[in-house]
Design an enzyme around this catalytic site. Sequence first.
Site, PDB file in Angstrom:
ATOM      1  N   HIS A   1      28.944 -17.168 -46.865  1.00 22.99           N
ATOM      2  CA  HIS A   1      29.578 -15.878 -47.336  1.00 22.99           C
ATOM      3  C   HIS A   1      30.787 -16.259 -48.594  1.00 22.99           C
ATOM      4  O   HIS A   1      31.754 -16.773 -48.148  1.00 22.99           O
ATOM      5  CB  HIS A   1      30.317 -15.107 -46.588  1.00 22.99           C
ATOM      6  CG  HIS A   1      30.723 -13.675 -46.803  1.00 22.99           C
ATOM      7  ND1 HIS A   1      30.157 -12.354 -46.602  1.00 22.99           N
ATOM      8  CD2 HIS A   1      32.058 -13.593 -47.832  1.00 22.99           C
ATOM      9  CE1 HIS A   1      30.836 -11.644 -47.298  1.00 22.99           C
ATOM     10  NE2 HIS A   1      31.969 -12.186 -47.761  1.00 22.99           N
TER      11      HIS A   1
ATOM     12  N   ARG B   1      22.202  -6.482 -35.292  1.00 25.63           N
ATOM     13  CA  ARG B   1      23.424  -6.000 -34.397  1.00 25.63           C
ATOM     14  C   ARG B   1      22.690  -6.359 -33.013  1.00 25.63           C
ATOM     15  O   ARG B   1      21.745  -7.142 -32.980  1.00 25.63           O
ATOM     16  CB  ARG B   1      23.537  -4.235 -34.489  1.00 25.63           C
ATOM     17  CG  ARG B   1      24.180  -3.868 -35.866  1.00 25.63           C
ATOM     18  CD  ARG B   1      25.235  -4.856 -36.484  1.00 25.63           C
ATOM     19  NE  ARG B   1      25.707  -4.156 -37.698  1.00 25.63           N
ATOM     20  CZ  ARG B   1      26.574  -4.998 -38.485  1.00 25.63           C
ATOM     21  NH1 ARG B   1      26.808  -6.264 -38.366  1.00 25.63           N
ATOM     22  NH2 ARG B   1      27.053  -4.221 -39.520  1.00 25.63           N
TER      23      ARG B   1
ATOM     24  N   LEU C   1      30.649  -5.740 -48.588  1.00 28.31           N
ATOM     25  CA  LEU C   1      31.112  -6.852 -49.106  1.00 28.31           C
ATOM     26  C   LEU C   1      30.109  -8.027 -49.051  1.00 28.31           C
ATOM     27  O   LEU C   1      29.180  -8.124 -48.500  1.00 28.31           O
ATOM     28  CB  LEU C   1      32.222  -7.478 -47.997  1.00 28.31           C
ATOM     29  CG  LEU C   1      33.599  -6.527 -47.958  1.00 28.31           C
ATOM     30  CD1 LEU C   1      34.361  -6.965 -46.617  1.00 28.31           C
ATOM     31  CD2 LEU C   1      34.350  -6.689 -49.306  1.00 28.31           C
TER      32      LEU C   1
ATOM     33  N   HIS D   1      24.260 -13.238 -50.795  1.00 26.55           N
ATOM     34  CA  HIS D   1      24.543 -11.783 -51.686  1.00 26.55           C
ATOM     35  C   HIS D   1      25.495 -12.265 -52.849  1.00 26.55           C
ATOM     36  O   HIS D   1      26.457 -11.652 -52.677  1.00 26.55           O
ATOM     37  CB  HIS D   1      25.085 -10.902 -50.611  1.00 26.55           C
ATOM     38  CG  HIS D   1      26.226 -11.248 -49.664  1.00 26.55           C
ATOM     39  ND1 HIS D   1      27.136 -12.039 -50.104  1.00 26.55           N
ATOM     40  CD2 HIS D   1      26.160 -11.207 -48.267  1.00 26.55           C
ATOM     41  CE1 HIS D   1      27.952 -12.461 -48.854  1.00 26.55           C
ATOM     42  NE2 HIS D   1      27.246 -11.652 -47.755  1.00 26.55           N
TER      43      HIS D   1
ATOM     44  N   ASP E   1      20.786  -7.926 -46.908  1.00 27.54           N
ATOM     45  CA  ASP E   1      22.229  -7.666 -46.247  1.00 27.54           C
ATOM     46  C   ASP E   1      22.516  -6.350 -45.624  1.00 27.54           C
ATOM     47  O   ASP E   1      23.340  -5.822 -45.540  1.00 27.54           O
ATOM     48  CB  ASP E   1      23.194  -7.971 -47.289  1.00 27.54           C
ATOM     49  CG  ASP E   1      24.691  -8.163 -46.639  1.00 27.54           C
ATOM     50  OD1 ASP E   1      24.755  -8.603 -45.437  1.00 27.54           O
ATOM     51  OD2 ASP E   1      25.861  -7.989 -47.055  1.00 27.54           O
TER      52      ASP E   1
ATOM     53  N   LYS F   1      25.876 -20.131 -40.527  1.00 27.85           N
ATOM     54  CA  LYS F   1      26.547 -19.210 -41.514  1.00 27.85           C
ATOM     55  C   LYS F   1      27.871 -19.622 -41.556  1.00 27.85           C
ATOM     56  O   LYS F   1      28.519 -19.831 -40.508  1.00 27.85           O
ATOM     57  CB  LYS F   1      26.060 -18.017 -41.055  1.00 27.85           C
ATOM     58  CG  LYS F   1      26.886 -16.835 -41.949  1.00 27.85           C
ATOM     59  CD  LYS F   1      26.120 -16.742 -43.334  1.00 27.85           C
ATOM     60  CE  LYS F   1      26.855 -15.633 -44.103  1.00 27.85           C
ATOM     61  NZ  LYS F   1      26.753 -14.302 -43.835  1.00 27.85           N
TER      62      LYS F   1
ATOM     63  N   ASN G   1      26.659 -12.770 -36.606  1.00 27.97           N
ATOM     64  CA  ASN G   1      28.213 -12.094 -36.803  1.00 27.97           C
ATOM     65  C   ASN G   1      28.116 -10.897 -35.567  1.00 27.97           C
ATOM     66  O   ASN G   1      28.867  -9.708 -35.854  1.00 27.97           O
ATOM     67  CB  ASN G   1      28.738 -11.543 -37.981  1.00 27.97           C
ATOM     68  CG  ASN G   1      28.178 -10.427 -38.631  1.00 27.97           C
ATOM     69  OD1 ASN G   1      26.869 -10.204 -38.367  1.00 27.97           O
ATOM     70  ND2 ASN G   1      28.640  -9.569 -39.606  1.00 27.97           N
TER      71      ASN G   1
ATOM     72  N   HIS H   1      26.288   0.620 -39.931  1.00 27.65           N
ATOM     73  CA  HIS H   1      27.453   0.799 -39.234  1.00 27.65           C
ATOM     74  C   HIS H   1      27.271   2.400 -38.949  1.00 27.65           C
ATOM     75  O   HIS H   1      26.813   3.261 -39.843  1.00 27.65           O
ATOM     76  CB  HIS H   1      28.680   0.697 -40.165  1.00 27.65           C
ATOM     77  CG  HIS H   1      29.112  -0.803 -40.201  1.00 27.65           C
ATOM     78  ND1 HIS H   1      29.969  -1.675 -39.413  1.00 27.65           N
ATOM     79  CD2 HIS H   1      28.730  -1.664 -41.377  1.00 27.65           C
ATOM     80  CE1 HIS H   1      29.861  -2.524 -40.017  1.00 27.65           C
ATOM     81  NE2 HIS H   1      29.226  -2.859 -40.951  1.00 27.65           N
TER      82      HIS H   1
HETATM   83  C1  NCD Z   1      28.335  -7.200 -43.257  1.00 34.34           C
HETATM   84  C2  NCD Z   1      28.315  -6.500 -41.816  1.00 34.34           C
HETATM   85  O1  NCD Z   1      28.577  -5.304 -41.532  1.00 34.34           O
HETATM   86  O2  NCD Z   1      28.028  -7.385 -40.698  1.00 34.34           O
HETATM   87  N1  NCD Z   1      28.842  -6.235 -43.952  1.00 34.34           N
HETATM   88  C3  NCD Z   1      28.788  -6.495 -45.494  1.00 34.34           C
HETATM   89  O3  NCD Z   1      29.598  -5.490 -45.881  1.00 34.34           O
HETATM   90  N2  NCD Z   1      27.970  -7.160 -46.082  1.00 34.34           N
HETATM   91  C4  NCD Z   1      29.009  -8.578 -43.060  1.00 34.34           C
HETATM   92  C5  NCD Z   1      28.545  -9.498 -44.376  1.00 34.34           C
HETATM   93  O4  NCD Z   1      27.427  -9.935 -44.416  1.00 34.34           O
HETATM   94  O5  NCD Z   1      29.490  -9.790 -45.217  1.00 34.34           O
HETATM   95 ZN    ZN Z   2      25.593  -9.961 -44.493  1.00 37.23          ZN
END
Ligand code: NCD
Ligand code: ZN
Length: 349
Positions: free
Chosen positions: A141, A22, A224, A179, A252, A104, A46, A256
Site C-alpha cells: 500500500h 471481509r 484510499l 492500486h 480493490d 501485504k 486487513n 463498507h
Molecule cells: C480498503 C478497505 O476498506 O479495506 N479501503 C480502500 O479505500 N481501498 C483498504 C485499502 O486497500 O486501502
Molecule cells: Zn485494498
Amino acid sequence: MNANDATTLRLARPDDWHLHLRDGDALRAVVGASAAQFARAIVMPNLRPPVATVEDALAYRKRILAALPEGARFTPLMTLYLTDRTSVDEIRRARDSECVHAVKLYPAGATTNSDAGVTDLRRAAPALDAMQAAAMPLLVHGEVTDPQVDVFDREAVFIDRVLVPLRRDFPALRIVFEHVTTREAVQYVEHAEGDIGATITPQHLLYDRNALFAGGLRPHRYCLPVLKRETHRRALVAAATGGNPRFFLGTDSAPHAARLKEHACGCAGCYSAPHAIESYAAAFEAAGALDRLEAFASFHGADFYRLPRNVDRIELRRQRWTVPDALPFGADTLVPLAAGETLGWKLVR
Ligand code: NCD
Ligand code: ZN
C-alpha cells in the site's frame, strides 16, 4: 481475444489481484459477486484482527469457501499481513503452504484496519529477506502516513521515501505496487529494475478527483489512495491499455455499509465487485483499447504470480444497463461504485 465485434466480447476468465472480502455476514454478502466475475482473487488480510499467520490464512480461506454460493467456482489466493513481528519462520510456512501467495505491507495507519501495520520497515527486514529468498511477493500500500504530507502527494512521496530504499536493500524482492493512482507511480513501475508489478482499480481509471465533489460530496467514490487529478487518471489509462505486462487488474473492491460511508467521518473503499469487468471494459472502450483488455485482466497478473492462465472464457454483451442504487449487505446496504450510472457492457457468462 477471439471475438471483438460490435456486440460481443469474449476473453479468458479474468482474476482479481487485489480484493477485500471481509468476514461473516459481509463476506457472505459479497463473495458471490467476485466469484461470478473472476476465477481467482488475491484476498487482502486487513480483517480485525489481521490475517497475520498461515494458520489465520488457512482458517479464513475455509470461511471464504464455505460462504460461496452453491455451484460457484472460485479460488481465494491468501495473503499475510506484514507486522513488526512477522517472523522468518512464518514466511517459510507461508512459502510451503501453497495457499499463501503474498504478504501485504500496510504502513501503520495508512488505511482501513491498518493500525497493526508496519511502523518501521527496518523491523521487518528479517521477514523481507526471507520473502526475497522464497520469491514471495510483497504487496505494497504505497502511501506515506506522515500527516505533514498532503494527502494527494502521499503516493509520490512514498516512492522516494520507502520504495526506492526498499528496492535498494532488497533488490530481488518481488513487489506489487498496489492500486497505483499517479503518473509518478506509473513511471516508477515502468522504469524500476527488478521484478515489479502494479494493480490498477476501475475507479482510478474512470474518475478523477473532481468526481468526489460532483454536485456535492460523493462518499461512494472515496477510497484510499484517493482519486487524483485528470492528468494522473490519463497516465493510468495509458498504463493499463499499453500492453506492459507489469500492469494488471486489481479492483480493490472494498465494501463498507452505506451508513458508514455516508457519515461525518466516512470509511474509505469503493465496492466494485459486481460489475468490475464491465467497469474496466468501459474504461478500455473509452480509450479505444478494448482489444487490450484481456491481457490486462486475464494474463499479466497470472504471469506475475507464476500461476497458470485461466482457460475458460467469459462473455460480455453490448447492452446498456444501470448499476443498482443499493445492494443487500447483511443487515445493512451497500452502495456500489457507479450506482445509478449506465454501463455499456454486461457480463452474460
Ligand atoms: C480498503 C478497505 O476498506 O479495506 N479501503 C480502500 O479505500 N481501498 C483498504 C485499502 O486497500 O486501502
Ligand atoms: Zn485494498
